[in-house]
Design a protein around this motif. Structure first.
Motif, PDB file in Angstrom:
ATOM      1  N   THR A  20       0.875  -1.170   0.000  1.00 41.60           N
ATOM      2  CA  THR A  20       0.000   0.000   0.000  1.00 41.60           C
ATOM      3  C   THR A  20       0.915   1.224   0.000  1.00 41.60           C
ATOM      4  N   PRO A  21       0.403   2.360  -0.478  1.00 43.62           N
ATOM      5  CA  PRO A  21       1.315   3.508  -0.642  1.00 43.62           C
ATOM      6  C   PRO A  21       1.465   4.328   0.641  1.00 43.62           C
ATOM      7  N   GLY A  22       1.502   3.751   1.772  1.00 41.21           N
ATOM      8  CA  GLY A  22       1.728   4.451   3.025  1.00 41.21           C
ATOM      9  C   GLY A  22       0.455   4.648   3.807  1.00 41.21           C
ATOM     10  N   PRO A  23       0.425   4.202   5.090  1.00 42.66           N
ATOM     11  CA  PRO A  23       1.527   3.566   5.787  1.00 42.66           C
ATOM     12  C   PRO A  23       2.013   2.327   5.044  1.00 42.66           C
ATOM     13  N   LEU A  24       3.311   2.065   5.193  1.00 41.20           N
ATOM     14  CA  LEU A  24       3.887   0.935   4.479  1.00 41.20           C
ATOM     15  C   LEU A  24       4.765   0.122   5.428  1.00 41.20           C
ATOM     16  N   THR A  25       5.337  -0.950   4.912  1.00 37.57           N
ATOM     17  CA  THR A  25       6.185  -1.805   5.731  1.00 37.57           C
ATOM     18  C   THR A  25       7.502  -1.081   6.011  1.00 37.57           C
ATOM     19  N   THR A  26       7.816  -0.950   7.302  1.00 38.72           N
ATOM     20  CA  THR A  26       9.056  -0.262   7.681  1.00 38.72           C
ATOM     21  C   THR A  26      10.054  -1.288   8.225  1.00 38.72           C
ATOM     22  N   SER A  27      11.308  -0.874   8.355  1.00 35.65           N
ATOM     23  CA  SER A  27      12.353  -1.789   8.836  1.00 35.65           C
ATOM     24  C   SER A  27      12.310  -1.892  10.361  1.00 35.65           C
ATOM     25  N   ASP A  28      12.926  -2.936  10.874  1.00 35.65           N
ATOM     26  CA  ASP A  28      13.091  -3.071  12.327  1.00 35.65           C
ATOM     27  C   ASP A  28      13.841  -1.882  12.910  1.00 35.65           C
ATOM     28  N   ARG A  29      14.855  -1.427  12.187  1.00 38.60           N
ATOM     29  CA  ARG A  29      15.664  -0.308  12.678  1.00 38.60           C
ATOM     30  C   ARG A  29      14.812   0.937  12.869  1.00 38.60           C
ATOM     31  N   THR A  30      13.928   1.173  11.920  1.00 37.50           N
ATOM     32  CA  THR A  30      13.055   2.348  12.009  1.00 37.50           C
ATOM     33  C   THR A  30      12.081   2.186  13.172  1.00 37.50           C
ATOM     34  N   LYS A  31      11.528   1.000  13.328  1.00 37.43           N
ATOM     35  CA  LYS A  31      10.591   0.771  14.446  1.00 37.43           C
ATOM     36  C   LYS A  31      11.328   0.884  15.792  1.00 37.43           C
ATOM     37  N   GLN A  32      12.543   0.350  15.842  1.00 36.57           N
ATOM     38  CA  GLN A  32      13.282   0.377  17.116  1.00 36.57           C
ATOM     39  C   GLN A  32      13.650   1.794  17.533  1.00 36.57           C
ATOM     40  N   ALA A 262      12.003   8.346  14.204  1.00 38.65           N
ATOM     41  CA  ALA A 262      11.884   7.225  13.257  1.00 38.65           C
ATOM     42  C   ALA A 262      12.271   7.681  11.858  1.00 38.65           C
ATOM     43  N   LEU A 263      11.866   8.888  11.465  1.00 38.39           N
ATOM     44  CA  LEU A 263      12.253   9.369  10.137  1.00 38.39           C
ATOM     45  C   LEU A 263      13.761   9.587  10.068  1.00 38.39           C
ATOM     46  N   ASP A 264      14.342  10.064  11.158  1.00 31.81           N
ATOM     47  CA  ASP A 264      15.799  10.255  11.175  1.00 31.81           C
ATOM     48  C   ASP A 264      16.498   8.903  10.924  1.00 31.81           C
TER      49      ASP A 264
END
Ligand SMILES: *Cc1c(COP(=O)(O)O)cnc(C)c1O
Length: 396
Positions: A20-32, A262-264
């Motif tokens: 889907t065009p966002g929200p989308l699947t994010t990485s573990d690093r971003t979630k952490q 998370a964006l950083d």
């Protein structure tokens, strides 16, 4: 926690991949990165804000110009920053030409109407591209038009609108261009060094692969300075937000702290992937695997390859009597992938996103899952109704 960066596609414990065009699947690093609490006034958080602002300007090459671009983050979903851009930069007596070929162009017309700005909609239906020639004609015939607001990738169909050709026509007439690049920013080039425009907006949860909660406007400094007092709204005033941030390093009102960090983290990964070129290459490859694989099964994309973005692709629904999108959606979801419903008004369709933490492994797997889902439903032919193809002609 399951690993999302080297995922096992059929892992029973992981969440489905969001195509889907966002929200989308994010990485573990971003979630952490979201597992810490931050004081919004604290120096460490101010440093994060300053870093993302300068990195976002870098993505459009807007920092070292004679009239540099500045980044103004804005709380809320993408539509909040679209509305902030329109309300802050269009004077109260301004008039805006808005080409519409989907929901997001229509939403800009609605926003401008609600805030009492004069608007000229150019209605192209569900997905036809606005042409530079017709824009040229409209601008020549209506000198009161001050701005053109364009959606870059219209996520409703996935069409990539002809940004450069339109920007050149707008500049030739001495009018101002405002860009909604929500679904393309970071993956498709928008270069402030060569493209004439005043402002562009995007949000955290699309091609930069952050989580939802804020967006940003990149605005020519002189244009933002001149926009003092124009906004219709206190909270959505980009000028005021910018002045406050420049003065204190803080956000004017409570920032979505976890979303910002998370964006950083997502931007670290963006740069490691090779920035715009790296991300564009991965998404384009994702799209090509998807389109080739589904065409082999008999599916038919809406748009010719010339207009097809690497962001999201619309497919005609199969005409077979046993096909139903809700049943197909559930069958694909059980196999680990979330699809996206279509948004066309005249023909049945569905969409598949190519963005987020998805790689060739996942794209091959979703193609296989869709084939299995057809078999489960008893659909023996994925081709669309010829009447639907005739009703949805491909633009030249
Ligand atoms: C996602 C998107 C928006 C913003 O939508 P929100 O639901 O408010 O986040 C605006 N324009 C385009 C082209 C988009 O893809």
């Amino acid at each position: 926690m399951t690993s999302l960066s080297s995922p096992s596609v059929s892992h029973p414990l992981r969440d489905p991949y969001l195509l889907t065009p966002g929200p989308l699947t994010t990485s573990d690093r971003t979630k952490q990165a979201m597992l810490r609490d931050w004081g919004s006034w604290d120096g460490d958080f101010k440093a994060v804000t300053a870093r993302i602002r300068s990195r976002l300007v870098d993505i459009i090459g807007g920092g070292a110009l004679e009239d540099p671009f500045v980044c103004v983050p804005m709380q809320g979903s993408g539509s909040f920053v679209v509305e902030a851009m329109l309300g802050t930069l269009v004077p109260r007596d301004g008039k805006v030409l808005v080409p519409m070929n989907g929901a997001y162009g229509q939403r800009m017309v609605k926003s401008l109407t609600v805030m009492g700005r004069a608007v000229v909609p150019l209605d192209k239906g569900d997905y036809l591209p606005p042409t530079p020639e017709e824009i040229d004609r409209i601008l020549a015939n209506d000198p009161a038009i001050t701005h053109l607001a364009l959606v870059h990738c219209e996520t409703s169909s996935g069409i990539l609108n002809p940004l450069r050709a339109i920007a050149e026509v707008v500049a030739k007439h001495g009018r101002r261009l405002l860009i909604d690049a929500m679904s393309s920013f970071g993956a498709l080039s928008i270069d402030a060094r060569s493209l004439p425009f005043d402002a562009v907006v995007a949000s955290a949860n699309k091609c930069l692969e952050g989580v939802p909660g804020f967006g940003w406007a990149l605005v020519k400094r002189s244009v933002l300075e001149a926009a003092e007092g124009q906004a219709h709204s206190l909270t959505l005033d980009l000028h005021d937000q910018w002045r406050a941030m420049e003065a204190s390093g803080q956000w004017r009102f409570t920032p979505p702290t976890h979303v910002v960090v998370a964006l950083d983290a997502a931007l670290d990964q963006y740069l490691e992937e090779g920035g715009l070129l790296g991300r564009h290459a991965r998404y384009a490859h994702n799209r090509d695997i998807l389109v080739t694989g589904l065409e082999r099964q008999g599916f038919h994309p809406l748009l010719d390859s010339r207009w097809r973005s690497p962001i999201i692709v619309t497919f005609h629904s199969p005409a077979h009597p046993k096909f139903s999108f809700p049943a197909f959606y559930e069958a694909v979801k059980r196999r680990g992938f979330v699809l996206y419903p279509g948004k066309l008004t005249k023909v049945e369709s569905f969409r598949v996103g190519c963005i987020g933490q998805v790689f060739p492994e996942q794209m091959n797997a979703v193609v296989a899952a869709m084939g299995e889902a057809l078999t489960e439903l008893g659909v023996t032919d994925a081709s669309p109704d010829p009447a639907a193809l005739a009703a949805a002609p491909i633009p030249a």
